[in-house]
Design a protein around this motif. Structure first.
Motif, PDB file in Angstrom:
ATOM      1  N   GLN A 193      -3.246   6.732  -0.789  1.00 23.85           N
ATOM      2  CA  GLN A 193      -3.307   7.690   0.389  1.00 23.85           C
ATOM      3  C   GLN A 193      -2.502   7.174   1.570  1.00 23.85           C
ATOM      4  O   GLN A 193      -1.762   8.011   2.372  1.00 23.85           O
ATOM      5  CB  GLN A 193      -4.923   7.690   0.639  1.00 23.85           C
ATOM      6  CG  GLN A 193      -5.069   9.103   1.670  1.00 23.85           C
ATOM      7  CD  GLN A 193      -4.634  10.510   1.516  1.00 23.85           C
ATOM      8  OE1 GLN A 193      -5.254  10.912   0.390  1.00 23.85           O
ATOM      9  NE2 GLN A 193      -3.779  10.960   2.285  1.00 23.85           N
ATOM     10  N   VAL A 194      -2.679   5.877   1.645  1.00 24.54           N
ATOM     11  CA  VAL A 194      -1.800   5.362   2.885  1.00 24.54           C
ATOM     12  C   VAL A 194      -0.419   5.583   2.639  1.00 24.54           C
ATOM     13  O   VAL A 194       0.538   5.704   3.591  1.00 24.54           O
ATOM     14  CB  VAL A 194      -2.093   3.803   2.843  1.00 24.54           C
ATOM     15  CG1 VAL A 194      -1.378   2.913   3.991  1.00 24.54           C
ATOM     16  CG2 VAL A 194      -3.665   3.527   3.590  1.00 24.54           C
ATOM     17  N   CYS A 195       0.063   5.181   1.505  1.00 23.41           N
ATOM     18  CA  CYS A 195       1.379   5.467   1.044  1.00 23.41           C
ATOM     19  C   CYS A 195       1.998   6.713   1.119  1.00 23.41           C
ATOM     20  O   CYS A 195       3.035   7.025   1.928  1.00 23.41           O
ATOM     21  CB  CYS A 195       1.788   4.752  -0.405  1.00 23.41           C
ATOM     22  SG  CYS A 195       1.608   3.148  -0.532  1.00 23.41           S
ATOM     23  N   THR A 196       0.982   7.808   0.722  1.00 26.04           N
ATOM     24  CA  THR A 196       1.446   9.224   0.806  1.00 26.04           C
ATOM     25  C   THR A 196       1.573   9.556   2.657  1.00 26.04           C
ATOM     26  O   THR A 196       2.495  10.401   2.906  1.00 26.04           O
ATOM     27  CB  THR A 196       0.305  10.041   0.468  1.00 26.04           C
ATOM     28  OG1 THR A 196       0.223   9.852  -1.184  1.00 26.04           O
ATOM     29  CG2 THR A 196       0.632  11.584   0.571  1.00 26.04           C
ATOM     30  N   LEU A 212       4.102  -7.760  -1.508  1.00 26.15           N
ATOM     31  CA  LEU A 212       2.788  -8.643  -1.747  1.00 26.15           C
ATOM     32  C   LEU A 212       1.572  -7.867  -1.886  1.00 26.15           C
ATOM     33  O   LEU A 212       0.700  -7.878  -2.634  1.00 26.15           O
ATOM     34  CB  LEU A 212       2.708  -9.694  -0.651  1.00 26.15           C
ATOM     35  CG  LEU A 212       1.450 -10.325  -0.529  1.00 26.15           C
ATOM     36  CD1 LEU A 212       1.342 -11.466  -1.442  1.00 26.15           C
ATOM     37  CD2 LEU A 212       1.366 -11.097   0.942  1.00 26.15           C
ATOM     38  N   VAL A 213       1.360  -6.797  -1.093  1.00 31.41           N
ATOM     39  CA  VAL A 213       0.474  -5.870  -1.213  1.00 31.41           C
ATOM     40  C   VAL A 213       0.189  -5.250  -2.290  1.00 31.41           C
ATOM     41  O   VAL A 213      -0.890  -5.307  -3.124  1.00 31.41           O
ATOM     42  CB  VAL A 213       0.479  -4.731  -0.051  1.00 31.41           C
ATOM     43  CG1 VAL A 213      -0.680  -3.644  -0.352  1.00 31.41           C
ATOM     44  CG2 VAL A 213       0.333  -5.097   1.319  1.00 31.41           C
ATOM     45  N   CYS A 214       1.326  -4.743  -3.109  1.00 26.50           N
ATOM     46  CA  CYS A 214       1.433  -4.234  -4.504  1.00 26.50           C
ATOM     47  C   CYS A 214       0.995  -5.187  -5.510  1.00 26.50           C
ATOM     48  O   CYS A 214       0.097  -5.005  -6.555  1.00 26.50           O
ATOM     49  CB  CYS A 214       2.911  -3.771  -4.869  1.00 26.50           C
ATOM     50  SG  CYS A 214       3.150  -2.320  -3.595  1.00 26.50           S
ATOM     51  N   TRP A 215       1.472  -6.615  -5.368  1.00 23.56           N
ATOM     52  CA  TRP A 215       1.261  -7.456  -6.343  1.00 23.56           C
ATOM     53  C   TRP A 215      -0.165  -7.949  -6.334  1.00 23.56           C
ATOM     54  O   TRP A 215      -0.731  -8.344  -7.309  1.00 23.56           O
ATOM     55  CB  TRP A 215       1.945  -8.724  -5.657  1.00 23.56           C
ATOM     56  CG  TRP A 215       1.942  -9.877  -6.909  1.00 23.56           C
ATOM     57  CD1 TRP A 215       2.924 -10.023  -8.071  1.00 23.56           C
ATOM     58  CD2 TRP A 215       1.194 -10.940  -6.873  1.00 23.56           C
ATOM     59  NE1 TRP A 215       2.426 -11.073  -8.666  1.00 23.56           N
ATOM     60  CE2 TRP A 215       1.330 -11.687  -8.044  1.00 23.56           C
ATOM     61  CE3 TRP A 215      -0.116 -11.376  -5.977  1.00 23.56           C
ATOM     62  CZ2 TRP A 215       0.516 -12.920  -8.238  1.00 23.56           C
ATOM     63  CZ3 TRP A 215      -0.612 -12.723  -6.339  1.00 23.56           C
ATOM     64  CH2 TRP A 215      -0.256 -13.502  -7.478  1.00 23.56           C
ATOM     65  N   THR A 216      -0.902  -7.991  -5.069  1.00 25.24           N
ATOM     66  CA  THR A 216      -2.221  -8.349  -4.968  1.00 25.24           C
ATOM     67  C   THR A 216      -3.370  -7.310  -5.567  1.00 25.24           C
ATOM     68  O   THR A 216      -4.226  -7.656  -6.631  1.00 25.24           O
ATOM     69  CB  THR A 216      -2.833  -8.647  -3.608  1.00 25.24           C
ATOM     70  OG1 THR A 216      -2.544  -7.716  -2.545  1.00 25.24           O
ATOM     71  CG2 THR A 216      -2.111  -9.936  -3.133  1.00 25.24           C
ATOM     72  N   LEU A 217      -2.825  -6.099  -5.639  1.00 25.77           N
ATOM     73  CA  LEU A 217      -3.918  -5.085  -6.198  1.00 25.77           C
ATOM     74  C   LEU A 217      -3.509  -5.019  -7.647  1.00 25.77           C
ATOM     75  O   LEU A 217      -4.478  -4.874  -8.463  1.00 25.77           O
ATOM     76  CB  LEU A 217      -3.337  -3.603  -5.382  1.00 25.77           C
ATOM     77  CG  LEU A 217      -3.869  -3.251  -4.214  1.00 25.77           C
ATOM     78  CD1 LEU A 217      -2.973  -1.836  -3.840  1.00 25.77           C
ATOM     79  CD2 LEU A 217      -5.219  -3.118  -4.138  1.00 25.77           C
ATOM     80  N   ALA A 218      -2.201  -5.266  -7.900  1.00 30.07           N
ATOM     81  CA  ALA A 218      -2.065  -5.478  -9.464  1.00 30.07           C
ATOM     82  C   ALA A 218      -2.638  -6.578  -9.992  1.00 30.07           C
ATOM     83  O   ALA A 218      -3.201  -6.395 -11.565  1.00 30.07           O
ATOM     84  CB  ALA A 218      -0.374  -5.551  -9.908  1.00 30.07           C
ATOM     85  N   LEU A 255       3.127  -0.570   2.638  1.00 31.94           N
ATOM     86  CA  LEU A 255       4.231   0.261   3.488  1.00 31.94           C
ATOM     87  C   LEU A 255       4.313  -0.052   4.911  1.00 31.94           C
ATOM     88  O   LEU A 255       5.414   0.564   5.598  1.00 31.94           O
ATOM     89  CB  LEU A 255       4.200   1.624   3.387  1.00 31.94           C
ATOM     90  CG  LEU A 255       4.520   2.055   1.960  1.00 31.94           C
ATOM     91  CD1 LEU A 255       4.747   3.785   1.788  1.00 31.94           C
ATOM     92  CD2 LEU A 255       6.147   1.612   1.392  1.00 31.94           C
ATOM     93  N   ILE A 256       3.789  -1.315   5.110  1.00 30.50           N
ATOM     94  CA  ILE A 256       4.397  -1.636   6.445  1.00 30.50           C
ATOM     95  C   ILE A 256       5.400  -2.402   6.405  1.00 30.50           C
ATOM     96  O   ILE A 256       5.573  -3.490   5.647  1.00 30.50           O
ATOM     97  CB  ILE A 256       3.389  -2.717   7.063  1.00 30.50           C
ATOM     98  CG1 ILE A 256       1.982  -1.824   7.417  1.00 30.50           C
ATOM     99  CG2 ILE A 256       3.757  -3.384   8.637  1.00 30.50           C
ATOM    100  CD1 ILE A 256       0.832  -2.568   8.357  1.00 30.50           C
ATOM    101  N   PRO A 257       6.684  -2.205   7.196  1.00 27.12           N
ATOM    102  CA  PRO A 257       8.057  -2.887   6.501  1.00 27.12           C
ATOM    103  C   PRO A 257       8.095  -4.345   7.382  1.00 27.12           C
ATOM    104  O   PRO A 257       7.217  -4.777   7.909  1.00 27.12           O
ATOM    105  CB  PRO A 257       9.149  -1.947   7.413  1.00 27.12           C
ATOM    106  CG  PRO A 257       8.321  -1.444   8.461  1.00 27.12           C
ATOM    107  CD  PRO A 257       6.888  -1.163   7.942  1.00 27.12           C
ATOM    108  N   GLY A 258       8.946  -5.037   6.627  1.00 25.12           N
ATOM    109  CA  GLY A 258       9.101  -6.591   6.845  1.00 25.12           C
ATOM    110  C   GLY A 258       8.823  -7.538   6.035  1.00 25.12           C
ATOM    111  O   GLY A 258       8.258  -7.079   4.958  1.00 25.12           O
TER     112      GLY A 258
END
Length: 344
Positions: free
Chosen positions: A208-211, A93-99, A110-113
């Motif tokens: 940066q958060v993902c890294t 969802l995070v990736c989708w909203t950014l895209a 990258l928070i799991p769940g």
């Protein structure tokens, strides 16, 4: 409705061998009324991806796995209103909203769940919490057999806390509606994000958060874990100041008036517990806040290791750590003390 064998290995990222009496996968909302009518008196537990769970014993009831999916967006003028079904993967969802050009959730990458688990814990990272964006939650009331709608205020969000966390087995989260302001403001106050500078883009923050998370946190597919095992403790300002006098390098963050938040991982590390292990469970060598399954760990191993960590930190710093991971015993939610008592 589909059923699976009762093993819970696929539904807890610790990778512990536990079982449930019954296991049901919810794939369509149309299943809800049938499931509700057929409910018995046995305990019920709602699970997304099991990324924040520790099954301390076999579960003597039904585990209902939320796999409802779908995302819709409406233009609210000064913000985007994003409604996601509870079974959606949170990071996707995070990736989708950014895209889609809708920033705001990048600190929570990258928070799991699943989305449905997010309001239960009021997930947060790098200075941002779900509560800052949550506009509404939709749940199925398992006691009344009806759909309920919750405002953000109704959810009573706190630090890794909400009304849903205290009513386990009562409310199944069907969807979460987020409000992402179009006037986006970066949140850069935590750790490596501050190095990006005030002109950082949402994509740069995301990367940066993902890294950072990938460098510090083990992949549960490789090394079983449930993410941060303990909450960052809050103490009164006077205690925080006294601790800083003794340990000047102690990270201290602002909390509500009169209180400060300490870094639990730092406390565990300084207590000499990185790499400590009990049976097949260990404190991760790169991030002391994470307890891991080193191979063949049992629930007892994890419980005894968590108890050891809590005792050592309290002895050295006078700070009592509280688990962030949800613990589930034979009949439902339990605590570390209760789980330990069942072993002795």
């Amino acid at each position: 409705m589909s059923t699976t064998p009762s093993s819970l290995i696929p539904f807890n990222t610790f990778g512990l061998e536990q079982s449930a009496r019954h296991l049901v996968v919810l794939e369509q909302r149309s299943q809800l009324q049938t499931l509700w009518r057929e409910r018995g008196e046995e305990p019920l537990l709602f699970v997304g991806e099991g990324s924040n769970l520790l099954f301390t014993a076999p579960f003597d009831g039904t585990v209902l796995v939320n796999r409802l999916t779908g995302i819709t967006v409406t233009d609210a003028g000064d913000a985007w209103r994003v409604r996601a079904e509870g079974g959606e993967n949170w990071h996707r969802l995070v990736c989708w909203t950014l895209a889609q050009g809708m920033p705001g959730l990048e600190n929570l990458a990258l928070i799991p769940g699943t989305v449905g688990a997010a309001p239960i814990q009021n997930i947060g990272a790098y200075g941002v919490e779900l509560a800052q964006f949550c506009e509404a939650v939709e749940s199925f009331d398992w006691q009344g057999g009806e759909i309920r709608h919750w405002s953000a205020a109704d959810c009573r969000f706190g630090y890794r806390d909400s009304v849903f966390k205290h009513e386990a087995g009562h409310h199944l989260i069907l969807s979460v509606t987020l409000r992402l302001p179009k006037a986006w403001q970066p949140v850069l106050g935590y750790g490596p994000l501050a190095e990006l500078g005030g002109q950082a883009s949402a994509q740069q923050i995301f990367e940066q958060v993902c890294t950072t998370r990938q460098a510090k946190l083990p992949d549960p597919k490789v090394l079983g874990n449930a993410g941060s095992f303990f909450k960052n403790p809050k103490v009164v300002q006077a205690q925080a100041q006294a601790l800083r006098l003794a340990w000047p390098e102690l990270p201290v963050f602002a909390a509500e008036p009169g209180r400060a938040k300490l870094a639990a991982g730092w406390l565990i590390d300084k207590a000499g517990l990185k790499g400590a292990r009990v049976g097949g469970a260990g404190v991760h060598v790169r991030q002391a806040l994470v307890l891991v399954n080193l191979g063949g760990a049992t629930a007892e191993d994890v419980i005894r290791l968590a108890t050891l960590v809590r005792e050592r930190v309290e002895q050295q710093f006078g700070v009592r750590l509280e688990p962030e991971v949800r613990m589930v015993g034979r009949r439902g939610e339990t605590s570390l003390d209760e789980a330990l008592a069942c072993l002795n």
